[in-house]
Enzyme design. Structure first.
Site, mmCIF file in Angstrom:
data_model
loop_
_atom_site.group_PDB
_atom_site.id
_atom_site.type_symbol
_atom_site.label_atom_id
_atom_site.label_comp_id
_atom_site.label_asym_id
_atom_site.label_seq_id
_atom_site.Cartn_x
_atom_site.Cartn_y
_atom_site.Cartn_z
ATOM 1 N N HIS A 177 44.561 13.464 23.268
ATOM 2 C CA HIS A 177 45.076 12.601 22.199
ATOM 3 C C HIS A 177 45.076 13.371 20.891
ATOM 4 O O HIS A 177 44.574 14.491 20.822
ATOM 5 C CB HIS A 177 44.272 11.301 22.093
ATOM 6 N N HIS A 191 43.688 13.162 17.818
ATOM 7 C CA HIS A 191 42.645 13.291 16.806
ATOM 8 C C HIS A 191 42.255 14.754 16.574
ATOM 9 O O HIS A 191 42.167 15.540 17.521
ATOM 10 C CB HIS A 191 41.414 12.472 17.197
ATOM 11 N N ASP A 223 39.535 16.292 15.991
ATOM 12 C CA ASP A 223 38.375 16.882 16.666
ATOM 13 C C ASP A 223 38.676 17.224 18.126
ATOM 14 O O ASP A 223 37.801 17.728 18.843
ATOM 15 C CB ASP A 223 37.151 15.974 16.557
ATOM 16 N N HIS A 224 39.921 16.968 18.563
ATOM 17 C CA HIS A 224 40.371 17.363 19.892
ATOM 18 C C HIS A 224 41.552 18.339 19.843
ATOM 19 O O HIS A 224 41.935 18.885 20.879
ATOM 20 C CB HIS A 224 40.772 16.130 20.712
ATOM 21 N N HIS A 233 41.789 3.802 22.636
ATOM 22 C CA HIS A 233 41.201 4.590 21.541
ATOM 23 C C HIS A 233 42.302 5.022 20.583
ATOM 24 O O HIS A 233 42.196 4.852 19.366
ATOM 25 C CB HIS A 233 40.472 5.784 22.137
ATOM 26 N N ASP A 274 38.368 10.472 24.928
ATOM 27 C CA ASP A 274 37.559 9.444 24.276
ATOM 28 C C ASP A 274 37.843 8.052 24.837
ATOM 29 O O ASP A 274 37.647 7.052 24.145
ATOM 30 C CB ASP A 274 37.821 9.452 22.770
ATOM 31 N N HIS A 299 32.664 13.695 24.330
ATOM 32 C CA HIS A 299 31.556 13.708 23.376
ATOM 33 C C HIS A 299 30.214 13.517 24.072
ATOM 34 O O HIS A 299 30.131 12.877 25.126
ATOM 35 C CB HIS A 299 31.719 12.588 22.346
#
Length: 255
Positions: A55, A57, A59-60, A111, A131, A169
Site C-alpha cells: 500500500h 504509506h 513507511d512502506h 487500512h 498493515d 510491523h
C-alpha cells in the site's frame, strides 16, 4: 528452498527479504527505507531484483526510489498513482512469479483503499499482508470502512491454517495486551503473550505468525465468540460480527 528474512526498519517496521538458495537475486516487501536493505545486500553480496508493495504509506514505500536507482529492481504494487516508481500494477486475482514462487494478489482494503496482500500456496504457504492483518490485531482504518476491513480479514482467515503470516510491523505485544482485554476468557492468550515477551527480550521478532495461530488469539478473527461479544457489548440476538468488529477497532484506537 525460499527463505524469508526480517529487516528491521524505522521504529517498528519489518521489510521482508525473500531469497532462493540457488540465486543471489532477492526480493523485498515494503521497503520503508533503503539503508537497512542496502546494508544487508552489500554484506551478503546479493542483488535486489524485485520489490513488492502492499500500500501507499510512506513507511512502506520510502525506500523505493533509492533502491530502484541502485539496483534497477522491478517494482510491483497496487494501482495507485501516488506510489512513485511502480513498474507493474496488480489487483485482486492477479498472479505474479517472484523468486520461483507463484503469488496470488488479494485485494485487502480497509487500512487503505489500495491495500493488497500477496499469498503463495505450497510448503510453506506464505502471506505478506502489510498493515491488514497483524499478529493478534489488524490495521487502523485510515481510508476504508469497517465492513471493508472485516471482509479483508475474513478473506485472509480462510487461507490454510499453516500459512505463515508476515505482517508489516512489530505490534504483537501491544496487540496481545488489547486481546486479553477484548477476549478475557481466551486461555491461549497468556501463553502466547509470555512467548512473545521472551522473544522481544532477546530482540527477536514475534513474526511470522500463522493463520491457525491467529484464529486462536486474534480478537478480530474471533468476533462470534461469547467472550469477545461480551467485551464489545454486542452479545444477544441482535449482535453481529460487523458491530462487534467496529466496536473493537474503535476501542483499540483508544486503548
Amino acid at each position: 528452498m525460499m527463505s524469508v528474512t526480517p529487516i528491521p526498519a524505522l521504529s517498528d517496521n519489518y521489510i521482508w527479504l525473500l531469497r532462493q538458495d540457488t540465486s543471489q537475486n532477492v526480493c523485498v516487501v515494503d521497503p520503508g527505507e533503503a539503508a537497512p536493505v542496502i546494508e544487508l545486500l552489500e554484506r551478503e553480496g546479493l542483488t535486489l531484483a524485485t520489490i513488492l508493495i502492499t500500500h501507499h504509506h510512506g513507511d512502506h514505500t520510502g525506500g523505493i526510489e533509492e533502491l530502484k536507482k541502485r539496483y534497477g529492481a522491478h517494482v510491483i504494487g497496487p494501482n495507485n498513482p501516488t506510489i512513485e516508481g511502480l513498474d507493474q500494477t496488480v489487483d485482486q486475482g492477479d498472479e505474479i512469479r517472484v523468486m520461483g514462487r507463484l503469488f496470488e494478489v488479494i485485494a485487502t482494503p480497509g487500512h487503505t483503499l489500495d491495500h493488497v496482500s500477496y499469498f503463495a500456496a505450497g510448503i510453506p504457504a506464505l502471506l505478506f499482508c502489510g498493515d491488514t492483518l497483524f499478529s493478534a490485531g489488524c490495521g487502523r482504518l485510515f481510508e476504508g470502512e469497517p465492513a471493508q476491513m472485516l471482509d479483508s480479514l475474513n478473506t485472509l482467515a480462510r487461507l490454510p491454517e499453516d500459512t505463515l503470516v508476515f505482517a508489516g510491523h512489530e505490534y504483537t505485544q501491544a496487540n496481545l495486551a488489547f486481546a486479553q482485554a477484548a477476549d478475557p476468557d481466551n486461555a491461549a492468550l497468556p501463553h502466547v503473550r509470555n512467548e512473545c515477551d521472551k522473544a522481544r527480550a532477546m530482540d527477536r521478532p514475534t513474526l511470522p505468525s500463522t493463520i491457525g495461530r491467529e484464529l486462536k488469539i486474534n480478537p478480530y478473527l474471533r468476533l462470534a465468540t461469547d467472550s469477545v461479544r461480551r467485551s464489545a457489548g454486542t452479545q444477544g440476538p441482535n449482535g453481529d460480527d460487523l458491530a462487534t468488529f467496529t466496536t473493537l477497532r474503535e476501542w483499540k484506537n483508544r486503548f
